[in-house]
Design a protein around this motif. Structure first.
Motif, PDB file in Angstrom:
ATOM      1  N   LYS A   1       0.830  -1.210   0.000  1.00 46.27           N
ATOM      2  CA  LYS A   1       0.000   0.000   0.000  1.00 46.27           C
ATOM      3  C   LYS A   1       0.863   1.257   0.000  1.00 46.27           C
ATOM      4  CE  LYS A   1      -0.693  -0.055   5.053  1.00 46.27           C
ATOM      5  NZ  LYS A   1      -1.724  -0.146   6.133  1.00 46.27           N
ATOM      6  N   TYR A   2       2.033   1.186   0.618  1.00 49.59           N
ATOM      7  CA  TYR A   2       2.934   2.342   0.625  1.00 49.59           C
ATOM      8  C   TYR A   2       3.687   2.448  -0.696  1.00 49.59           C
ATOM      9  CZ  TYR A   2       1.908   2.303   5.601  1.00 49.59           C
ATOM     10  OH  TYR A   2       1.262   2.314   6.816  1.00 49.59           O
ATOM     11  N   VAL A   3       3.940   1.320  -1.327  1.00 41.98           N
ATOM     12  CA  VAL A   3       4.543   1.336  -2.654  1.00 41.98           C
ATOM     13  C   VAL A   3       3.576   1.997  -3.637  1.00 41.98           C
ATOM     14  CG1 VAL A   3       5.393  -0.078  -4.556  1.00 41.98           C
ATOM     15  CG2 VAL A   3       5.928  -0.708  -2.190  1.00 41.98           C
ATOM     16  N   ARG A   4       2.323   1.584  -3.583  1.00 40.48           N
ATOM     17  CA  ARG A   4       1.316   2.139  -4.481  1.00 40.48           C
ATOM     18  C   ARG A   4       1.118   3.633  -4.226  1.00 40.48           C
ATOM     19  NH1 ARG A   4      -1.720  -1.520  -7.287  1.00 40.48           N
ATOM     20  NH2 ARG A   4      -3.391  -0.015  -7.519  1.00 40.48           N
ATOM     21  N   HIS A   5       1.197   4.032  -2.970  1.00 39.87           N
ATOM     22  CA  HIS A   5       1.029   5.451  -2.652  1.00 39.87           C
ATOM     23  C   HIS A   5       2.078   6.293  -3.375  1.00 39.87           C
ATOM     24  CE1 HIS A   5       0.303   9.149  -0.398  1.00 39.87           C
ATOM     25  NE2 HIS A   5       1.620   9.209  -0.194  1.00 39.87           N
ATOM     26  N   LEU A   6       3.347   5.905  -3.269  1.00 38.23           N
ATOM     27  CA  LEU A   6       4.389   6.692  -3.921  1.00 38.23           C
ATOM     28  C   LEU A   6       4.264   6.606  -5.439  1.00 38.23           C
ATOM     29  CD1 LEU A   6       6.834   8.495  -3.502  1.00 38.23           C
ATOM     30  CD2 LEU A   6       8.273   6.452  -3.499  1.00 38.23           C
ATOM     31  N   ALA A   7       3.954   5.423  -5.938  1.00 39.03           N
ATOM     32  CA  ALA A   7       3.812   5.247  -7.388  1.00 39.03           C
ATOM     33  C   ALA A   7       2.696   6.112  -7.962  1.00 39.03           C
ATOM     34  CB  ALA A   7       3.543   3.777  -7.701  1.00 39.03           C
TER      35      ALA A   7
ATOM     36  N   PRO B   1       2.785   9.972 -13.519  1.00 40.15           N
ATOM     37  CA  PRO B   1       1.723   9.873 -14.538  1.00 40.15           C
ATOM     38  C   PRO B   1       1.435   8.456 -15.007  1.00 40.15           C
ATOM     39  CG  PRO B   1       3.191  11.717 -15.022  1.00 40.15           C
ATOM     40  CD  PRO B   1       3.803  10.980 -13.869  1.00 40.15           C
ATOM     41  N   LEU B   2       2.413   7.566 -15.008  1.00 44.56           N
ATOM     42  CA  LEU B   2       2.175   6.195 -15.464  1.00 44.56           C
ATOM     43  C   LEU B   2       1.184   5.448 -14.581  1.00 44.56           C
ATOM     44  CD1 LEU B   2       5.672   4.776 -16.553  1.00 44.56           C
ATOM     45  CD2 LEU B   2       3.676   5.199 -17.996  1.00 44.56           C
ATOM     46  N   PHE B   3       0.999   5.892 -13.356  1.00 42.31           N
ATOM     47  CA  PHE B   3       0.080   5.217 -12.447  1.00 42.31           C
ATOM     48  C   PHE B   3      -1.343   5.264 -12.985  1.00 42.31           C
ATOM     49  CE2 PHE B   3      -2.739   4.921  -8.749  1.00 42.31           C
ATOM     50  CZ  PHE B   3      -2.181   3.859  -8.048  1.00 42.31           C
ATOM     51  N   GLN B   4      -1.697   6.402 -13.586  1.00 43.91           N
ATOM     52  CA  GLN B   4      -3.053   6.666 -14.089  1.00 43.91           C
ATOM     53  C   GLN B   4      -4.071   6.433 -12.968  1.00 43.91           C
ATOM     54  OE1 GLN B   4      -3.429   4.544 -17.846  1.00 43.91           O
ATOM     55  NE2 GLN B   4      -1.951   5.897 -18.818  1.00 43.91           N
ATOM     56  N   TYR B   5      -5.056   5.548 -13.188  1.00 48.17           N
ATOM     57  CA  TYR B   5      -6.084   5.345 -12.162  1.00 48.17           C
ATOM     58  C   TYR B   5      -6.020   3.966 -11.510  1.00 48.17           C
ATOM     59  CZ  TYR B   5      -8.026   9.539 -14.291  1.00 48.17           C
ATOM     60  OH  TYR B   5      -8.184  10.806 -14.766  1.00 48.17           O
ATOM     61  N   SER B   6      -5.269   3.075 -12.094  1.00 43.78           N
ATOM     62  CA  SER B   6      -5.315   1.697 -11.603  1.00 43.78           C
ATOM     63  C   SER B   6      -3.936   1.129 -11.254  1.00 43.78           C
ATOM     64  CB  SER B   6      -5.981   0.793 -12.655  1.00 43.78           C
ATOM     65  OG  SER B   6      -5.299   0.897 -13.899  1.00 43.78           O
ATOM     66  N   GLY B   7      -2.934   1.981 -11.153  1.00 38.54           N
ATOM     67  CA  GLY B   7      -1.623   1.501 -10.760  1.00 38.54           C
ATOM     68  C   GLY B   7      -0.890   0.783 -11.869  1.00 38.54           C
ATOM     69  N   ASN B   8      -0.870   1.360 -13.057  1.00 40.67           N
ATOM     70  CA  ASN B   8      -0.238   0.704 -14.200  1.00 40.67           C
ATOM     71  C   ASN B   8       1.279   0.570 -14.052  1.00 40.67           C
ATOM     72  OD1 ASN B   8      -2.732   0.500 -15.359  1.00 40.67           O
ATOM     73  ND2 ASN B   8      -2.467   2.201 -16.785  1.00 40.67           N
ATOM     74  N   ASN B   9       1.864   1.323 -13.140  1.00 37.08           N
ATOM     75  CA  ASN B   9       3.316   1.250 -12.958  1.00 37.08           C
ATOM     76  C   ASN B   9       3.700   0.490 -11.694  1.00 37.08           C
ATOM     77  OD1 ASN B   9       2.332   3.226 -11.236  1.00 37.08           O
ATOM     78  ND2 ASN B   9       4.156   4.521 -11.401  1.00 37.08           N
ATOM     79  N   VAL B  10       2.768  -0.299 -11.156  1.00 32.36           N
ATOM     80  CA  VAL B  10       3.020  -1.099  -9.955  1.00 32.36           C
ATOM     81  C   VAL B  10       2.835  -2.583 -10.275  1.00 32.36           C
ATOM     82  CG1 VAL B  10       2.387  -1.564  -7.559  1.00 32.36           C
ATOM     83  CG2 VAL B  10       2.230   0.762  -8.460  1.00 32.36           C
ATOM     84  N   ILE B  11       3.808  -3.379  -9.872  1.00 28.85           N
ATOM     85  CA  ILE B  11       3.749  -4.829 -10.078  1.00 28.85           C
ATOM     86  C   ILE B  11       3.951  -5.498  -8.728  1.00 28.85           C
ATOM     87  CG2 ILE B  11       4.841  -6.819 -11.188  1.00 28.85           C
ATOM     88  CD1 ILE B  11       5.914  -4.767 -13.309  1.00 28.85           C
ATOM     89  N   GLU B  12       3.033  -6.368  -8.339  1.00 28.92           N
ATOM     90  CA  GLU B  12       3.161  -7.117  -7.088  1.00 28.92           C
ATOM     91  C   GLU B  12       3.576  -8.555  -7.395  1.00 28.92           C
ATOM     92  OE1 GLU B  12       0.161  -7.038  -4.102  1.00 28.92           O
ATOM     93  OE2 GLU B  12      -0.186  -4.876  -4.283  1.00 28.92           O
ATOM     94  N   ILE B  13       4.558  -9.037  -6.660  1.00 27.43           N
ATOM     95  CA  ILE B  13       5.009 -10.410  -6.824  1.00 27.43           C
ATOM     96  C   ILE B  13       4.451 -11.243  -5.676  1.00 27.43           C
ATOM     97  CG2 ILE B  13       7.002 -11.950  -6.941  1.00 27.43           C
ATOM     98  CD1 ILE B  13       8.629  -9.666  -8.047  1.00 27.43           C
ATOM     99  N   PRO B  14       3.618 -12.233  -5.956  1.00 26.25           N
ATOM    100  CA  PRO B  14       3.034 -13.066  -4.888  1.00 26.25           C
ATOM    101  C   PRO B  14       4.113 -13.844  -4.139  1.00 26.25           C
ATOM    102  CG  PRO B  14       1.895 -13.370  -6.995  1.00 26.25           C
ATOM    103  CD  PRO B  14       3.150 -12.622  -7.291  1.00 26.25           C
ATOM    104  N   GLY B  15       3.834 -14.138  -2.871  1.00 23.25           N
ATOM    105  CA  GLY B  15       4.735 -14.959  -2.076  1.00 23.25           C
ATOM    106  C   GLY B  15       6.113 -14.360  -1.911  1.00 23.25           C
ATOM    107  N   CYS B  16       6.177 -13.037  -1.825  1.00 19.09           N
ATOM    108  CA  CYS B  16       7.467 -12.345  -1.797  1.00 19.09           C
ATOM    109  C   CYS B  16       7.501 -11.324  -0.672  1.00 19.09           C
ATOM    110  CB  CYS B  16       7.707 -11.651  -3.138  1.00 19.09           C
ATOM    111  SG  CYS B  16       9.340 -10.912  -3.305  1.00 19.09           S
ATOM    112  N   GLY B  17       8.625 -11.266   0.042  1.00 25.21           N
ATOM    113  CA  GLY B  17       8.819 -10.304   1.113  1.00 25.21           C
ATOM    114  C   GLY B  17       9.652  -9.131   0.658  1.00 25.21           C
ATOM    115  N   HIS B  18      10.606  -8.712   1.518  1.00 25.76           N
ATOM    116  CA  HIS B  18      11.335  -7.468   1.279  1.00 25.76           C
ATOM    117  C   HIS B  18      12.617  -7.651   0.470  1.00 25.76           C
ATOM    118  CE1 HIS B  18      12.146  -3.272   1.923  1.00 25.76           C
ATOM    119  NE2 HIS B  18      13.345  -3.525   2.439  1.00 25.76           N
TER     120      HIS B  18
END
Length: 310
Positions: free
Chosen positions: A255-261, A265-282
């Motif tokens: 949620k904090y990654v998405r906030h900064l992203a 402008p690439l974020f647009q409305y749905s987070g087009n510049n954010v990729i989440e990797i399942p089963g992954c930590g820090h």
């Protein structure tokens, strides 16, 4: 490994062979880490891209002779003498992300790298953003991994800074010999335990980091002013900026990654510049190197024909 002097400090770096792709991938590690953490990803990408990894000043093998002499003698350090105010001028302190970005841009200049994508992990992501702001003509884009923020929560940050200072106080050389200590380091901040090799490397980097650099980066990168400056920084950058998050990262939650992203402008409305990797930590580059490498390759090739305006 090679070394090059930057602003009076020898920096250790590794540069793979050039490829037909014209832009170099430059990897910036995070707090208490070193360049070696990128090797699982670089090994998957170096056939397509020239890759540069280096140790930040005061970490890994980028140490001043004065401190390495102390390390070999097993001398302990008192961090109570190292002070930081709540406000750090990003261009005056030695340990702000902006100061480390100055090292980065100097490294690019000395190695004659005129066009690069910056890939930064955690604190390294912030350094990459600052580096792009300082030398936009050299940077094609940025990929931040396990890196975000831009919201200053006073109580949470005060607790984090205090915990970090206490953590840094317990770094005797004999710590690496404590039975099962690698088990602790193999599980910290990750979803699944790391291989023993990486656990041992985390111990080495934790013990050997220059004490002033370790504390300085912790404090100067978490001031209220620095945190609140991040969204402005992202918003002003014209290059493509992407964020790769670990879906189960407890250090930098998605949620904090998405906030900064969202400020780019690439974020647009749905987070087009954010990729989440399942089963992954820090530590995405160690936990999921295939996924990280694939996403980097996809992002860079996607923008290979896009021209960046100065």
């Amino acid at each position: 490994m090679a070394t090059i002097e930057i602003l009076g400090v020898p920096h250790a770096y590794e540069l793979t062979a050039p490829t037909s792709y014209p832009h170099t991938l430059v990897f910036v590690h995070g707090w208490l880490n070193s360049r070696g953490y990128w090797q699982p990803v670089i090994s998957r990408l170096s056939g397509d891209f020239q890759c540069l990894s280096y140790d930040l000043r005061g970490f890994g093998q980028s140490q001043s002779n004065k401190y390495t002499d102390f390390i070999h003698q097993g001398v302990s350090f008192d961090l109570s003498s190292v002070h930081r105010s709540d406000f750090a001028n990003p261009f005056e302190s030695l340990y702000t992300p902006a100061a480390y970005a100055k090292d980065l841009t100097a490294l690019l200049e000395q190695l004659n790298i005129t066009s690069a994508w910056l890939v930064g992990h955690s604190l390294g992501g912030t350094i990459a953003l600052w580096g792009t702001a300082q030398k936009p003509e050299r940077i094609r884009g940025v990929i931040c991994i396990n890196s975000g923020g831009g919201i200053y929560l006073k109580e949470a940050f005060e607790q984090f800074r205090l915990a970090g200072q206490r953590f840094l106080q317990i770094r005797p050389r004999w710590l690496s010999q404590v039975p099962l200590i690698d088990l602790l380091f193999s599980r910290a901040s990750v979803v699944r335990p790391l291989e023993r090799y990486w656990a041992r490397q985390r111990i080495i980097d934790f013990i050997s980091a220059d004490p002033e650099a370790a504390l300085g980066t912790l404090l100067d990168s978490t001031t209220e002013d620095e945190i609140n400056r991040l969204p402005q920084l992202v918003a002003q950058l014209k290059q493509p900026i992407y964020f790769i998050a670990g879906a189960q990262d407890k250090v930098m939650e998605p949620k904090y990654v998405r906030h900064l992203a969202s400020f780019h402008p690439l974020f647009q409305y749905s987070g087009n510049n954010v990729i989440e990797i399942p089963g992954c930590g820090h530590l995405a580059m160690l936990e999921q190197p295939d996924a990280v490498a694939d996403h980097i390759r996809s992002i860079v090739f996607k923008h290979s024909e896009i021209k960046v305006r100065d």
